[in-house]
Write a protein that holds these residues in place. Structure first.
Motif, PDB file in Angstrom:
ATOM      1  N   LYS A 133      -6.898   0.852  -1.920  1.00 46.90           N
ATOM      2  CA  LYS A 133      -5.760   0.354  -2.684  1.00 46.90           C
ATOM      3  C   LYS A 133      -5.897  -1.155  -2.785  1.00 46.90           C
ATOM      4  O   LYS A 133      -6.360  -1.806  -1.844  1.00 46.90           O
ATOM      5  N   PHE A 134      -5.491  -1.690  -3.944  1.00 50.30           N
ATOM      6  CA  PHE A 134      -5.543  -3.138  -4.088  1.00 50.30           C
ATOM      7  C   PHE A 134      -4.494  -3.641  -5.055  1.00 50.30           C
ATOM      8  O   PHE A 134      -3.999  -2.901  -5.902  1.00 50.30           O
ATOM      9  N   LEU A 135      -4.156  -4.913  -4.871  1.00 47.84           N
ATOM     10  CA  LEU A 135      -3.269  -5.616  -5.788  1.00 47.84           C
ATOM     11  C   LEU A 135      -4.152  -6.494  -6.656  1.00 47.84           C
ATOM     12  O   LEU A 135      -4.910  -7.327  -6.144  1.00 47.84           O
ATOM     13  N   LEU A 136      -4.071  -6.294  -7.959  1.00 45.60           N
ATOM     14  CA  LEU A 136      -4.823  -7.097  -8.922  1.00 45.60           C
ATOM     15  C   LEU A 136      -3.869  -8.084  -9.575  1.00 45.60           C
ATOM     16  O   LEU A 136      -2.844  -7.689 -10.135  1.00 45.60           O
ATOM     17  N   THR A 137      -4.205  -9.359  -9.484  1.00 44.14           N
ATOM     18  CA  THR A 137      -3.436 -10.415 -10.154  1.00 44.14           C
ATOM     19  C   THR A 137      -4.377 -11.099 -11.133  1.00 44.14           C
ATOM     20  O   THR A 137      -5.430 -11.598 -10.726  1.00 44.14           O
TER      21      THR A 137
ATOM     22  N   ALA B  86       0.817  -1.216   0.000  1.00 41.02           N
ATOM     23  CA  ALA B  86       0.000   0.000   0.000  1.00 41.02           C
ATOM     24  C   ALA B  86       0.855   1.272   0.000  1.00 41.02           C
ATOM     25  O   ALA B  86       0.406   2.319  -0.471  1.00 41.02           O
ATOM     26  N   ASP B  87       2.071   1.178   0.497  1.00 40.57           N
ATOM     27  CA  ASP B  87       2.953   2.350   0.539  1.00 40.57           C
ATOM     28  C   ASP B  87       3.632   2.631  -0.807  1.00 40.57           C
ATOM     29  O   ASP B  87       4.263   3.672  -0.976  1.00 40.57           O
ATOM     30  N   LEU B  88       3.522   1.714  -1.752  1.00 41.36           N
ATOM     31  CA  LEU B  88       4.197   1.876  -3.041  1.00 41.36           C
ATOM     32  C   LEU B  88       3.419   2.722  -4.039  1.00 41.36           C
ATOM     33  O   LEU B  88       3.943   3.069  -5.096  1.00 41.36           O
ATOM     34  N   ILE B  89       2.174   3.067  -3.704  1.00 41.37           N
ATOM     35  CA  ILE B  89       1.343   3.848  -4.616  1.00 41.37           C
ATOM     36  C   ILE B  89       0.550   4.871  -3.819  1.00 41.37           C
ATOM     37  O   ILE B  89       0.134   4.598  -2.696  1.00 41.37           O
ATOM     38  N   ASP B  90       0.397   6.056  -4.406  1.00 40.49           N
ATOM     39  CA  ASP B  90      -0.335   7.136  -3.750  1.00 40.49           C
ATOM     40  C   ASP B  90      -1.654   7.399  -4.454  1.00 40.49           C
ATOM     41  O   ASP B  90      -1.789   7.179  -5.658  1.00 40.49           O
ATOM     42  N   TYR B  91      -2.607   7.905  -3.692  1.00 44.54           N
ATOM     43  CA  TYR B  91      -3.881   8.318  -4.277  1.00 44.54           C
ATOM     44  C   TYR B  91      -3.679   9.588  -5.098  1.00 44.54           C
ATOM     45  O   TYR B  91      -2.818  10.415  -4.784  1.00 44.54           O
ATOM     46  N   LYS B  92      -4.483   9.732  -6.140  1.00 47.57           N
ATOM     47  CA  LYS B  92      -4.539  10.958  -6.926  1.00 47.57           C
ATOM     48  C   LYS B  92      -5.986  11.422  -6.866  1.00 47.57           C
ATOM     49  O   LYS B  92      -6.897  10.644  -7.175  1.00 47.57           O
ATOM     50  N   PRO B  93      -6.222  12.671  -6.447  1.00 52.65           N
ATOM     51  CA  PRO B  93      -7.602  13.150  -6.289  1.00 52.65           C
ATOM     52  C   PRO B  93      -8.445  12.929  -7.550  1.00 52.65           C
ATOM     53  O   PRO B  93      -8.026  13.249  -8.657  1.00 52.65           O
ATOM     54  N   SER B  94      -9.607  12.306  -7.355  1.00 56.98           N
ATOM     55  CA  SER B  94     -10.584  12.059  -8.422  1.00 56.98           C
ATOM     56  C   SER B  94     -10.040  11.214  -9.569  1.00 56.98           C
ATOM     57  O   SER B  94     -10.498  11.333 -10.699  1.00 56.98           O
ATOM     58  N   LYS B  95      -9.061  10.349  -9.267  1.00 55.53           N
ATOM     59  CA  LYS B  95      -8.445   9.545 -10.323  1.00 55.53           C
ATOM     60  C   LYS B  95      -8.191   8.112  -9.875  1.00 55.53           C
ATOM     61  O   LYS B  95      -8.266   7.783  -8.707  1.00 55.53           O
ATOM     62  N   VAL B  96      -7.845   7.290 -10.871  1.00 52.01           N
ATOM     63  CA  VAL B  96      -7.386   5.922 -10.656  1.00 52.01           C
ATOM     64  C   VAL B  96      -5.891   5.924 -10.964  1.00 52.01           C
ATOM     65  O   VAL B  96      -5.475   6.292 -12.061  1.00 52.01           O
TER      66      VAL B  96
ATOM     67  N   SER C 174      -2.248   3.635 -11.045  1.00 55.42           N
ATOM     68  CA  SER C 174      -1.825   2.236 -11.112  1.00 55.42           C
ATOM     69  C   SER C 174      -0.333   2.132 -11.396  1.00 55.42           C
ATOM     70  O   SER C 174       0.262   3.025 -11.996  1.00 55.42           O
ATOM     71  N   ILE C 175       0.239   1.027 -10.942  1.00 56.92           N
ATOM     72  CA  ILE C 175       1.632   0.688 -11.198  1.00 56.92           C
ATOM     73  C   ILE C 175       1.660  -0.773 -11.640  1.00 56.92           C
ATOM     74  O   ILE C 175       1.225  -1.657 -10.889  1.00 56.92           O
ATOM     75  N   THR C 176       2.155  -1.038 -12.825  1.00 60.98           N
ATOM     76  CA  THR C 176       2.281  -2.409 -13.316  1.00 60.98           C
ATOM     77  C   THR C 176       3.512  -3.052 -12.694  1.00 60.98           C
ATOM     78  O   THR C 176       4.614  -2.508 -12.779  1.00 60.98           O
ATOM     79  N   LEU C 177       3.309  -4.213 -12.069  1.00 60.58           N
ATOM     80  CA  LEU C 177       4.426  -4.954 -11.499  1.00 60.58           C
ATOM     81  C   LEU C 177       4.922  -6.014 -12.468  1.00 60.58           C
ATOM     82  O   LEU C 177       6.114  -6.272 -12.541  1.00 60.58           O
ATOM     83  N   THR C 178       4.016  -6.626 -13.199  1.00 66.93           N
ATOM     84  CA  THR C 178       4.401  -7.532 -14.277  1.00 66.93           C
ATOM     85  C   THR C 178       3.235  -7.686 -15.235  1.00 66.93           C
ATOM     86  O   THR C 178       2.073  -7.611 -14.830  1.00 66.93           O
ATOM     87  N   GLN C 179       3.561  -7.869 -16.505  1.00 64.42           N
ATOM     88  CA  GLN C 179       2.551  -8.113 -17.529  1.00 64.42           C
ATOM     89  C   GLN C 179       3.145  -9.132 -18.493  1.00 64.42           C
ATOM     90  O   GLN C 179       3.852  -8.778 -19.430  1.00 64.42           O
ATOM     91  N   LYS C 180       2.880 -10.382 -18.215  1.00 59.69           N
ATOM     92  CA  LYS C 180       3.382 -11.482 -19.035  1.00 59.69           C
ATOM     93  C   LYS C 180       2.185 -12.181 -19.681  1.00 59.69           C
ATOM     94  O   LYS C 180       1.039 -11.908 -19.353  1.00 59.69           O
ATOM     95  N   GLN C 181       2.468 -13.121 -20.561  1.00 59.37           N
ATOM     96  CA  GLN C 181       1.401 -13.795 -21.299  1.00 59.37           C
ATOM     97  C   GLN C 181       0.387 -14.471 -20.378  1.00 59.37           C
ATOM     98  O   GLN C 181      -0.806 -14.413 -20.620  1.00 59.37           O
TER      99      GLN C 181
ATOM    100  N   ALA D   3      -4.506   2.473  -6.765  1.00 59.23           N
ATOM    101  CA  ALA D   3      -4.987   3.371  -5.713  1.00 59.23           C
ATOM    102  C   ALA D   3      -6.141   4.144  -6.350  1.00 59.23           C
ATOM    103  O   ALA D   3      -5.941   4.852  -7.345  1.00 59.23           O
ATOM    104  N   ILE D   4      -7.330   3.983  -5.798  1.00 57.48           N
ATOM    105  CA  ILE D   4      -8.526   4.573  -6.406  1.00 57.48           C
ATOM    106  C   ILE D   4      -9.210   5.476  -5.393  1.00 57.48           C
ATOM    107  O   ILE D   4      -9.550   5.041  -4.281  1.00 57.48           O
ATOM    108  N   ASP D   5      -9.414   6.715  -5.772  1.00 59.96           N
ATOM    109  CA  ASP D   5     -10.023   7.708  -4.892  1.00 59.96           C
ATOM    110  C   ASP D   5     -11.506   7.415  -4.697  1.00 59.96           C
ATOM    111  O   ASP D   5     -12.155   6.799  -5.558  1.00 59.96           O
ATOM    112  N   LYS D   6     -12.049   7.871  -3.571  1.00 56.92           N
ATOM    113  CA  LYS D   6     -13.465   7.671  -3.249  1.00 56.92           C
ATOM    114  C   LYS D   6     -14.347   8.140  -4.408  1.00 56.92           C
ATOM    115  O   LYS D   6     -14.126   9.211  -4.979  1.00 56.92           O
ATOM    116  N   GLY D   7     -15.326   7.303  -4.762  1.00 59.81           N
ATOM    117  CA  GLY D   7     -16.266   7.638  -5.820  1.00 59.81           C
ATOM    118  C   GLY D   7     -15.803   7.267  -7.211  1.00 59.81           C
ATOM    119  O   GLY D   7     -16.585   7.247  -8.157  1.00 59.81           O
ATOM    120  N   GLU D   8     -14.519   6.959  -7.361  1.00 55.13           N
ATOM    121  CA  GLU D   8     -13.977   6.563  -8.663  1.00 55.13           C
ATOM    122  C   GLU D   8     -14.055   5.045  -8.794  1.00 55.13           C
ATOM    123  O   GLU D   8     -14.400   4.344  -7.846  1.00 55.13           O
TER     124      GLU D   8
END
Length: 122
Positions: free
Chosen positions: A104-108, A18-28, A30-37, A45-50
């Motif tokens: 904040k969440f980790l999506l796998t 959770a400390d690796l990403i910050d919220y951005k007001p009124s935005k989504v 994201s940080i890609t950790l890996t994108q393989k086949q 990190a998703i702001d309230k209402g987004e």
């Protein structure tokens, strides 16, 4: 030295995800950790209402909520998922997310090796 399979995070170190990403007001944010086949991992990190509009994916998507809470709708059924909880959004089934509070969440996403991940808005 070989190529790192997981990027944007220092290796051989202890992290609080959770400390690796910050919220951005009124935005989504994201940080890609890996994108393989066959697997993708992204921190969000998703702001309230987004949120993320209803879509489906070619793989099973696991959302691990790190902080806050979110309403996740899977195939028309809404559920509130809170920090410390995890939910699986099955492949090819429509799902969407809306922040009840900033979260904040980790999506796998794990998919068949012969299918490339594609975000498909409904």
């Amino acid at each position: 030295m070989s190529e790192h399979l997981i990027k944007n995070i220092e290796h051989s170190q202890i992290h609080v995800l959770a400390d690796l990403i910050d919220y951005k007001p009124s935005k989504v944010a994201s940080i890609t950790l890996t994108q393989k086949q066959s697997v993708g991992m992204t921190l969000f990190a998703i702001d309230k209402g987004e949120g993320l509009s209803t879509h489906s994916a070619t793989g099973d998507a696991m959302a691990q909520i790190l902080e806050g809470s979110v309403e996740i709708t899977i195939d028309g059924v809404a559920q509130i998922v809170k920090a410390g909880e995890t939910i699986i959004m099955p492949a090819e089934i429509p799902h969407g997310l809306k922040a009840v509070e900033a979260f904040k969440f980790l999506l796998t996403v794990v998919k068949m090796e012969d299918k490339k991940y594609q975000w498909k808005p409904e």
